[in-house]
Design a protein around this motif. Structure first.
Motif, PDB file in Angstrom:
ATOM      1  N   LEU A  57       0.863  -1.184   0.000  1.00 52.42           N
ATOM      2  CA  LEU A  57       0.000   0.000   0.000  1.00 52.42           C
ATOM      3  C   LEU A  57       0.898   1.231   0.000  1.00 52.42           C
ATOM      4  N   VAL A  58       0.708   2.098  -0.998  1.00 50.52           N
ATOM      5  CA  VAL A  58       1.451   3.361  -1.056  1.00 50.52           C
ATOM      6  C   VAL A  58       0.486   4.489  -0.698  1.00 50.52           C
ATOM      7  N   VAL A  59       0.841   5.308   0.273  1.00 51.10           N
ATOM      8  CA  VAL A  59       0.014   6.480   0.581  1.00 51.10           C
ATOM      9  C   VAL A  59       0.835   7.741   0.350  1.00 51.10           C
ATOM     10  N   ASP A  60       0.169   8.767  -0.135  1.00 52.71           N
ATOM     11  CA  ASP A  60       0.826  10.076  -0.232  1.00 52.71           C
ATOM     12  C   ASP A  60      -0.187  11.126   0.175  1.00 52.71           C
ATOM     13  N   LYS A  61       0.249  12.104   0.936  1.00 53.07           N
ATOM     14  CA  LYS A  61      -0.738  13.090   1.383  1.00 53.07           C
ATOM     15  C   LYS A  61      -1.119  14.056   0.273  1.00 53.07           C
ATOM     16  N   ARG A  62      -0.282  14.122  -0.747  1.00 55.03           N
ATOM     17  CA  ARG A  62      -0.643  14.949  -1.900  1.00 55.03           C
ATOM     18  C   ARG A  62      -1.626  14.181  -2.791  1.00 55.03           C
ATOM     19  N   PRO A  63      -2.339  14.924  -3.668  1.00 50.81           N
ATOM     20  CA  PRO A  63      -3.324  14.241  -4.527  1.00 50.81           C
ATOM     21  C   PRO A  63      -2.726  13.642  -5.784  1.00 50.81           C
ATOM     22  N   HIS A  64      -1.411  13.458  -5.831  1.00 52.57           N
ATOM     23  CA  HIS A  64      -0.773  12.946  -7.046  1.00 52.57           C
ATOM     24  C   HIS A  64       0.455  12.124  -6.676  1.00 52.57           C
ATOM     25  N   VAL A  65       0.943  11.344  -7.655  1.00 54.47           N
ATOM     26  CA  VAL A  65       2.191  10.595  -7.482  1.00 54.47           C
ATOM     27  C   VAL A  65       3.368  11.462  -7.946  1.00 54.47           C
ATOM     28  N   ALA A  66       4.569  10.908  -7.864  1.00 52.79           N
ATOM     29  CA  ALA A  66       5.800  11.520  -8.409  1.00 52.79           C
ATOM     30  C   ALA A  66       6.519  12.472  -7.442  1.00 52.79           C
TER      31      ALA A  66
END
Ligand code: FAD
Ligand code: UDP
Length: 400
Positions: A57-66
């Protein structure tokens, strides 16, 4: 696009996507939770999913990857970098081979001019810079080397970002190109920063006006974001964007966490905040084809509030009737972009690192997780090496 990726995942595997925070029947839904979908996090996810068949599971607090390499088409349709110019360059064949699984490349050699008074002069300092600034006619490398040797003011013990430049080119060139820029960029005098910071920019006696001399210099053909989307498009990877790792109960989700955010935040800033430098970006689209002569113009003068202006069409090769540019204004507040290399910060990082070393359930990675002023290729190298070590550990455990 990022939202579409997320929706696609939730359609494909609704049970697992809905899992964050929910413990299912005592067994954990993932093998690894990864905080951050930048280079460090995405590469670890891809390697664990594809190379070791782990559920990630990858989570990021921003609404996008990269991560900070995120690029997108702005309202005018020009491909821009939301968090400032990202130019890919490396000497590592391994890094190129790995990333080439997810992107084709467009060759691009970066060039930068510095605005000094009314003049635009090559940066890093080269023979053209010296001839232009001082109205000289230095004809050869030897001429330029002799000129610089006469300017240089030897420093016995080179420790700071001031020492290293003054030692090489003397005070006048230092003040013209480095002092003001560095004071703006870091909010510190170069004498307060490790020598590694200004050492990133060499001095040349040749006419070579490229910013980098790495053996591989190119941009992902369809942009960084597209490359990350391909990397993360794997049946073993679920992606939760707009999700703060600290809002999850990571231990309920997976036995292992890989954390690529700021290490001090992970430990609740218990020894005090680690300093990071931020930037504010001013993005503009202009009704003209070209704005400036090269991709980046640096503004070393301290009176100018921004450090540099980037025109993206040079980086991407995009053909468009309009052009988009970004001004960078250094800032003490905002997202943490740069670890600040100086001895007291290294000492504070060591205290957090000691906590990290006591944990066998978390791996810290990336520019923020390991508090290192790394370029993209260095983060790729760090992630690939970390994966190799982890895979060996997992294989040894399985065998035992
Ligand atoms: P990041 O890209 O920062 O990714 C970390 C991710 O973690 C972020 O997306 C963040 O949102 C997420 N995150 C943090 N905390 C949490 C949390 N609590 N929960 C969930 N998610 C979280 N490198 C080059 O090689 N060439 C360049 O030209 C270049 N230019 C640069 C220009 C600028 C202005 C900056 C700031 C950097 C530049 N870099 C460049 C460096 C490059 O951005 C980094 O090396 C690289 O992006 C680092 O990848 P990372 O995965 O370590 O971190
Ligand atoms: N630097 C400078 N003048 C310049 C370019 C760079 O003083 O014209 C110094 C400044 O301290 C900067 C550092 O060199 O932060 C590293 O420059 P680089 O272009 O590598 O910075 P980055 O792209 O990482 O922001």
């Amino acid at each position: 696009l990022a939202e579409a990726v997320q929706m696609r995942r939730s359609r494909r595997a609704p049970d697992r996507f809905a899992a964050p925070g929910i413990r299912r029947g005592g067994s954990r839904p993932y093998d690894v939770v990864i905080a951050g979908a930048g280079f460090a996090g995405s590469i670890m996810a891809e390697r664990l999913a594809e190379g070791s068949n782990k559920r990630v599971l990858v989570v990021d607090k921003r609404p996008h990857v990269a991560g900070n390499a995120y690029d997108l088409h702005d309202k005018a349709g020009v491909l821009i970098h939301q968090y400032g110019p990202h130019i890919f360059h490396t000497n590592s064949e391994q890094v190129v081979d790995y990333l080439s699984r997810f992107t084709a490349w467009r060759p691009y050699e970066h060039r930068v001019l510095a605005k000094v008074g009314e003049k635009l002069l090559p940066m890093p300092i080269n023979r053209t810079t010296l001839n232009g600034l001082y109205n000289l006619n230095l004809q050869s490398d030897e001429d330029a080397a002799a000129f610089l040797a006469a300017q240089a003011e030897p420093v016995e013990d080179i420790r700071t970002s001031r020492d290293v430049v003054v030692n090489a080119v003397g005070r006048h060139l230092y003040e013209t190109f480095f002092q003001g820029y560095t004071r703006k960029q870091w909010g510190l005098d170069p004498s307060e920063l490790d020598k590694s910071v200004t050492s990133r920019v060499p001095t040349r006696t040749s006419l070579d006006d490229r910013y980098f001399t790495d053996t591989f210099q190119a941009m992902p053909k369809e942009g960084f974001t597209r490359m990350f989307e391909r990397m993360l498009d794997h049946p073993n990877i679920d992606l939760a964007l707009g999700t703060d790792f600290h809002d999850l109960k990571a231990g309920d989700l997976a036995p292992l966490t890989i954390y690529t955010g700021p290490i001090d935040a992970f430990f609740g800033h218990r020894f005090g905040p680690l300093p990071y430098r931020s930037l504010q970006f001013r993005h503009e689209t202009l009704d003209q084809r070209r704005f400036q002569e090269v991709a980046v113009v640096n503004y070393p003068a301290q009176e100018v509030p921004f450090t540099r202006v980037t025109e993206y069409k040079y980086l991407t090769g995009q053909v468009h009737d309009r052009t988009s540019i970004t001004y960078e204004y250094p800032s003490a507040v905002g997202d943490p972009y740069y670890p600040i290399p100086r001895p007291e910060n290294a000492a504070l990082f060591k205290r957090y690192e000691a906590l990290a070393l006591q944990r066998d359930d978390v791996i810290f990675l990336g520019r923020l997780g390991t508090y290192r002023y790394y370029n993209m290729d260095q983060v790729v190298g760090q992630a690939l090496a970390t994966y190799r070590r982890l895979a060996e550990r997992m294989a040894a455990r399985t065998a035992a």
